[in-house]
Motif scaffolding. Structure first.
Motif, short mmCIF file in Angstrom:
data_model
loop_
_atom_site.label_atom_id
_atom_site.label_comp_id
_atom_site.label_asym_id
_atom_site.label_seq_id
_atom_site.Cartn_x
_atom_site.Cartn_y
_atom_site.Cartn_z
N THR A 1 0.80 -1.22 0.00
CA THR A 1 0.00 0.00 0.00
C THR A 1 0.83 1.27 0.00
O THR A 1 0.30 2.35 -0.23
CB THR A 1 -0.90 0.03 1.24
OG1 THR A 1 -0.07 0.09 2.42
CG2 THR A 1 -1.79 -1.21 1.30
N ARG B 1 -5.83 -5.44 -4.56
CA ARG B 1 -6.41 -4.21 -5.14
C ARG B 1 -7.31 -3.51 -4.12
O ARG B 1 -7.33 -2.28 -4.02
CB ARG B 1 -7.20 -4.53 -6.41
CG ARG B 1 -6.36 -4.87 -7.62
CD ARG B 1 -7.18 -4.80 -8.90
NE ARG B 1 -8.26 -5.77 -8.90
CZ ARG B 1 -8.15 -7.01 -9.37
NH1 ARG B 1 -6.98 -7.44 -9.85
NH2 ARG B 1 -9.18 -7.84 -9.36
N LEU B 2 -8.04 -4.31 -3.38
CA LEU B 2 -8.93 -3.73 -2.36
C LEU B 2 -8.13 -3.04 -1.26
O LEU B 2 -8.47 -1.94 -0.84
CB LEU B 2 -9.80 -4.83 -1.77
CG LEU B 2 -10.76 -4.40 -0.66
CD1 LEU B 2 -11.64 -3.26 -1.12
CD2 LEU B 2 -11.60 -5.58 -0.21
N LYS C 1 -5.20 -1.71 -1.51
CA LYS C 1 -4.65 -0.47 -2.06
C LYS C 1 -5.71 0.62 -2.09
O LYS C 1 -5.43 1.79 -1.80
CB LYS C 1 -4.11 -0.71 -3.47
CG LYS C 1 -2.85 -1.55 -3.52
CD LYS C 1 -2.40 -1.75 -4.97
CE LYS C 1 -1.15 -2.60 -5.04
NZ LYS C 1 -0.72 -2.81 -6.45
N ARG C 2 -6.92 0.24 -2.46
CA ARG C 2 -8.00 1.23 -2.51
C ARG C 2 -8.33 1.74 -1.11
O ARG C 2 -8.54 2.95 -0.91
CB ARG C 2 -9.23 0.61 -3.16
CG ARG C 2 -10.37 1.59 -3.36
CD ARG C 2 -11.48 0.97 -4.17
NE ARG C 2 -12.59 1.90 -4.33
CZ ARG C 2 -13.70 1.61 -5.00
NH1 ARG C 2 -13.83 0.42 -5.56
NH2 ARG C 2 -14.66 2.49 -5.10
N ALA D 1 -5.74 4.23 -0.03
CA ALA D 1 -5.94 5.55 -0.64
C ALA D 1 -7.04 6.32 0.09
O ALA D 1 -6.92 7.52 0.33
CB ALA D 1 -6.28 5.38 -2.12
N LEU E 1 -17.55 1.99 0.18
CA LEU E 1 -16.56 1.16 -0.49
C LEU E 1 -17.19 -0.15 -0.93
O LEU E 1 -17.49 -1.00 -0.13
CB LEU E 1 -15.37 0.89 0.44
CG LEU E 1 -14.27 0.05 -0.18
CD1 LEU E 1 -13.68 0.74 -1.41
CD2 LEU E 1 -13.18 -0.23 0.82
N PHE F 1 -16.57 -3.34 -3.40
CA PHE F 1 -15.53 -3.99 -4.17
C PHE F 1 -16.17 -4.81 -5.29
O PHE F 1 -16.90 -5.76 -5.03
CB PHE F 1 -14.70 -4.90 -3.28
CG PHE F 1 -13.68 -5.69 -4.01
CD1 PHE F 1 -13.78 -7.06 -4.12
CD2 PHE F 1 -12.62 -5.05 -4.61
CE1 PHE F 1 -12.84 -7.78 -4.80
CE2 PHE F 1 -11.67 -5.77 -5.29
CZ PHE F 1 -11.77 -7.14 -5.39
#
Length: 344
Positions: free
Chosen positions: A187, A236-237, A239-240, A243, A290, A292
Motif C-alpha cells: 500500500t 487491489r482492495l 490499495k484502494r 488511498a 466502499l 468492491f
C-alpha cells in the motif's frame, strides 16, 4: 526466543508449543538454518497473514538456499532481513573507508619523500660547486622523485573519486533499506515499525501526550475476499482502502498498515467524542461507500470493519496505549452489534 516466536506466545499454553514445534519441524524438513531471521520468515509464511509471502515460500521447494531466503525476506520487508541488508552495507562502507585511509597514508608518504628530495636537491644546488655531473645527478634525482609523486597523487585522486562514488552508492542503499523497513510494500503506507516509532515519539519527553488517540481498524472476514476472488483482488482492495484512509487523515495525523487487513490511525488534538465521531466516519466510509467489484463476475461485496479506540490519557507509555487499543479492538470483533469500542 526470537521475535517471531514471541509473537506466537500471545495465546499461551499448549498452542505456543504446538505452533513453535510446527515452525521448527518445517525448518528441519526443508533444511532451513535455525537463524532468527529464518524463524521470522517461516512464522510469517505459516501464519497466512501475507498470502503472497506464503505462496512464495511454498514455491521455494525443499532445501532452499539461504540466499533465496534472504532475497525473499528482504522483498517482503521482514525486519530481520532488512536489518541484515543494512548491516552488510555498513560493513562494506567500513572496509572501503579503511582502504581509503591506507591509500591516503601511502599518498602522504610519497608526498613526504618528494619534499625531502626537493629539499636535498635545493641544498645541493646552493652549494659552491662547478661539478656539472653532480648537478645533473641532483636534478635527475629530483625529476624521478617528482614523477613518482605525480603518479602516486594521480592514483590517489582516482581512488578517492571511486571511493566517494562507492560511498554514495552504499549510502543510497542504506537509505533504501531504512525506507524499506518502515514502508508497507503493497500500500506504500507506513508499516507497523513506523507506527510504533511514531507512538514512541509521543512519550519521548517523558510526559503523557494530551488529546491524542489511537484507532485500530480490522476488516472483518477479509480472508473470504482472497479465497473467493483471489489474492490479486484482495490486494487491489487493500490499495484502494489505503488511498481512502490516506485522504481521511489531516496533516498532523497518521495512518499505517500494521498487518494483513489491519490499519492503525493516530489522531492529535481530539477528545473522546471527536475520536468516536471520526471512527464512525471511517466505518461508514468502508461499509457504505466502499464496494468492491470483482473483475471477473461483477458481483459486489460490502465490507464491514471493527474498530478499537484508546486515548493517550489512559496510558502512561506507547506500549500501553497500543495494548489498550488492541484490547478494545478485540472486544469490538466479538460483538458485531458494537463494532466500535473504546478502551475503558
Amino acid at each position: 526466543m526470537n521475535n517471531a516466536l514471541v509473537a506466537i506466545a500471545k495465546d499461551g499454553g499448549e498452542s505456543v508449543s504446538a505452533d513453535a514445534r510446527r515452525i521448527l519441524q518445517v525448518m528441519a524438513r526443508r533444511g532451513i538454518t535455525a537463524l532468527p531471521r529464518n524463524y521470522e520468515l517461516v512464522y510469517e509464511a505459516l501464519s497466512g497473514r501475507n498470502p503472497e509471502l506464503s505462496a512464495d515460500f511454498s514455491a521455494l521447494g525443499e532445501q532452499p538456499r539461504q540466499s533465496e531466503l534472504d532475497e525473499m525476506g528482504f522483498y517482503h520487508r521482514l525486519i530481520g532481513y532488512c536489518g541484515i541488508a543494512a548491516v552488510k552495507a555498513q560493513a562494506e562502507s567500513g572496509v572501503l573507508l579503511r582502504n581509503l585511509k591506507e591509500q591516503v597514508a601511502t599518498g602522504l608518504s610519497h608526498k613526504r619523500s618528494f619534499m625531502r628530495a626537493l629539499e636535498l636537491t635545493g641544498h645541493s644546488l646552493r652549494e659552491d660547486t662547478t661539478d656539472l655531473t653532480e648537478t645533473l645527478a641532483s636534478l635527475d634525482y629530483l625529476m624521478a622523485a617528482m614523477t613518482e609523486f605525480v603518479t602516486a597523487e594521480t592514483a590517489l585522486g582516482k581512488t578517492l573519486g571511486d571511493g566517494a562514488a562507492a560511498l554514495d552508492r552504499i549510502g543510497s542503499g542504506i537509505g533504501a533499506v531504512e525506507k524499506t523497513m518502515v514502508v508497507d510494500k503493497l500500500t506504500q503506507l507506513p508499516n507497523r515499525i513506523a507506527f510504533r516509532a511514531r507512538l514512541e515519539t509521543l512519550y519521548a519527553e517523558g510526559g503523557v501526550p494530551e488529546r491524542t488517540a489511537v484507532v485500530l481498524a480490522d476488516i472483518d472476514h477479509f480472508g473470504l475476499v482472497n479465497s473467493r476472488y483471489g489474492q490479486q483482488a484482495g490486494n487491489r482492495l487493500l490499495k484502494r482502502l489505503a488511498a481512502i484512509f490516506r485522504k481521511s487523515v489531516k496533516k498532523n495525523d497518521f495512518v499505517a498498515r500494521i498487518g494483513g487487513d489491519d490499519f492503525a490511525f493516530l489522531f492529535r488534538d481530539v477528545d473522546q467524542n471527536d475520536v468516536l465521531a471520526i471512527s464512525e466516519r471511517l466505518r461508514g466510509t468502508i461499509e457504505e461507500n466502499l464496494v468492491f467489484a470483482t473483475s471477473d463476475t461483477g458481483a459486489d461485496d460490502a465490507l464491514a470493519v471493527s474498530i478499537g479506540v484508546a486515548l493517550s490519557s489512559s496510558a502512561g507509555s506507547a506500549a500501553q496505549l497500543q495494548v489498550n487499543a488492541e484490547t478494545a479492538l478485540a472486544a469490538a470483533k466479538k460483538n458485531a452489534r458494537h463494532p466500535i469500542r473504546i478502551a475503558g
